[in-house]
Motif scaffolding. Structure first.
Motif, PDB file in Angstrom:
ATOM      1  N   LEU A  48       0.828  -1.210   0.000  1.00 35.52           N
ATOM      2  CA  LEU A  48       0.000   0.000   0.000  1.00 35.52           C
ATOM      3  C   LEU A  48       0.862   1.259   0.000  1.00 35.52           C
ATOM      4  O   LEU A  48       0.576   2.221  -0.705  1.00 35.52           O
ATOM      5  CB  LEU A  48      -0.944   0.012   1.201  1.00 35.52           C
ATOM      6  N   TRP A  49       1.922   1.231   0.783  1.00 40.97           N
ATOM      7  CA  TRP A  49       2.817   2.380   0.844  1.00 40.97           C
ATOM      8  C   TRP A  49       3.474   2.619  -0.516  1.00 40.97           C
ATOM      9  O   TRP A  49       3.529   3.750  -0.997  1.00 40.97           O
ATOM     10  CB  TRP A  49       3.876   2.176   1.929  1.00 40.97           C
ATOM     11  N   LYS A  50       3.967   1.544  -1.148  1.00 39.71           N
ATOM     12  CA  LYS A  50       4.607   1.679  -2.460  1.00 39.71           C
ATOM     13  C   LYS A  50       3.630   2.219  -3.499  1.00 39.71           C
ATOM     14  O   LYS A  50       3.973   3.079  -4.311  1.00 39.71           O
ATOM     15  CB  LYS A  50       5.167   0.330  -2.922  1.00 39.71           C
ATOM     16  N   LEU A  51       2.402   1.707  -3.482  1.00 38.85           N
ATOM     17  CA  LEU A  51       1.389   2.189  -4.422  1.00 38.85           C
ATOM     18  C   LEU A  51       1.032   3.645  -4.151  1.00 38.85           C
ATOM     19  O   LEU A  51       0.859   4.428  -5.084  1.00 38.85           O
ATOM     20  CB  LEU A  51       0.128   1.315  -4.346  1.00 38.85           C
ATOM     21  N   SER A  52       0.920   3.994  -2.879  1.00 39.78           N
ATOM     22  CA  SER A  52       0.571   5.382  -2.545  1.00 39.78           C
ATOM     23  C   SER A  52       1.662   6.344  -3.002  1.00 39.78           C
ATOM     24  O   SER A  52       1.363   7.428  -3.503  1.00 39.78           O
ATOM     25  CB  SER A  52       0.291   5.549  -1.045  1.00 39.78           C
ATOM     26  N   GLU A  53       2.905   5.938  -2.864  1.00 30.44           N
ATOM     27  CA  GLU A  53       4.015   6.766  -3.342  1.00 30.44           C
ATOM     28  C   GLU A  53       3.980   6.892  -4.866  1.00 30.44           C
ATOM     29  O   GLU A  53       4.163   7.976  -5.408  1.00 30.44           O
ATOM     30  CB  GLU A  53       5.353   6.160  -2.897  1.00 30.44           C
ATOM     31  N   ALA A  54       3.759   5.782  -5.543  1.00 30.96           N
ATOM     32  CA  ALA A  54       3.746   5.779  -7.008  1.00 30.96           C
ATOM     33  C   ALA A  54       2.582   6.592  -7.565  1.00 30.96           C
ATOM     34  O   ALA A  54       2.710   7.249  -8.598  1.00 30.96           O
ATOM     35  CB  ALA A  54       3.682   4.343  -7.525  1.00 30.96           C
ATOM     36  N   LEU A  55       1.441   6.548  -6.872  1.00 32.06           N
ATOM     37  CA  LEU A  55       0.251   7.261  -7.332  1.00 32.06           C
ATOM     38  C   LEU A  55       0.154   8.679  -6.760  1.00 32.06           C
ATOM     39  O   LEU A  55      -0.739   9.435  -7.141  1.00 32.06           O
ATOM     40  CB  LEU A  55      -1.010   6.478  -6.951  1.00 32.06           C
ATOM     41  N   ASP A  56       1.026   8.985  -5.822  1.00 29.60           N
ATOM     42  CA  ASP A  56       1.012  10.284  -5.147  1.00 29.60           C
ATOM     43  C   ASP A  56      -0.332  10.554  -4.468  1.00 29.60           C
ATOM     44  O   ASP A  56      -0.960  11.598  -4.669  1.00 29.60           O
ATOM     45  CB  ASP A  56       1.362  11.419  -6.121  1.00 29.60           C
ATOM     46  N   VAL A  57      -0.776   9.553  -3.706  1.00 28.12           N
ATOM     47  CA  VAL A  57      -1.990   9.691  -2.899  1.00 28.12           C
ATOM     48  C   VAL A  57      -1.661   9.279  -1.469  1.00 28.12           C
ATOM     49  O   VAL A  57      -0.704   8.536  -1.229  1.00 28.12           O
ATOM     50  CB  VAL A  57      -3.164   8.827  -3.424  1.00 28.12           C
ATOM     51  N   ASP A  58      -2.459   9.732  -0.553  1.00 27.16           N
ATOM     52  CA  ASP A  58      -2.286   9.353   0.844  1.00 27.16           C
ATOM     53  C   ASP A  58      -2.547   7.855   0.991  1.00 27.16           C
ATOM     54  O   ASP A  58      -3.485   7.323   0.382  1.00 27.16           O
ATOM     55  CB  ASP A  58      -3.255  10.157   1.717  1.00 27.16           C
TER      56      ASP A  58
END
Length: 67
Positions: A48-58
């Motif tokens: 989830l953290w990696k995806l949030s960073e990649a998508l630039d979302v919380d």
């Protein structure tokens, strides 16, 4: 099916392919596709953290999708 649409929507809003998201998040393309198709549930906090960073979302946004 909401998971599929929401994760894919976030990705597409940013003009990213599933491959590009996988590459930016440093996770497998097959895993991204399974998440978008609801064939994989309960991603780890690390994913989830990696995806949030990649998508630039919380991360909370993604956590709410997969709760």
């Amino acid at each position: 099916m909401e998971q599929v649409h929401e994760l894919q929507r976030l990705r597409e809003e940013r003009g990213m392919s599933a491959y590009e998201l996988a590459k930016r998040a440093d996770i497998g393309i097959a895993y991204v596709r399974r998440l978008e198709r609801c064939m994989q549930d309960n991603p780890t906090i690390k994913v989830l953290w990696k995806l949030s960073e990649a998508l630039d979302v919380d991360i909370i946004v993604l956590a709410n999708i997969f709760k």
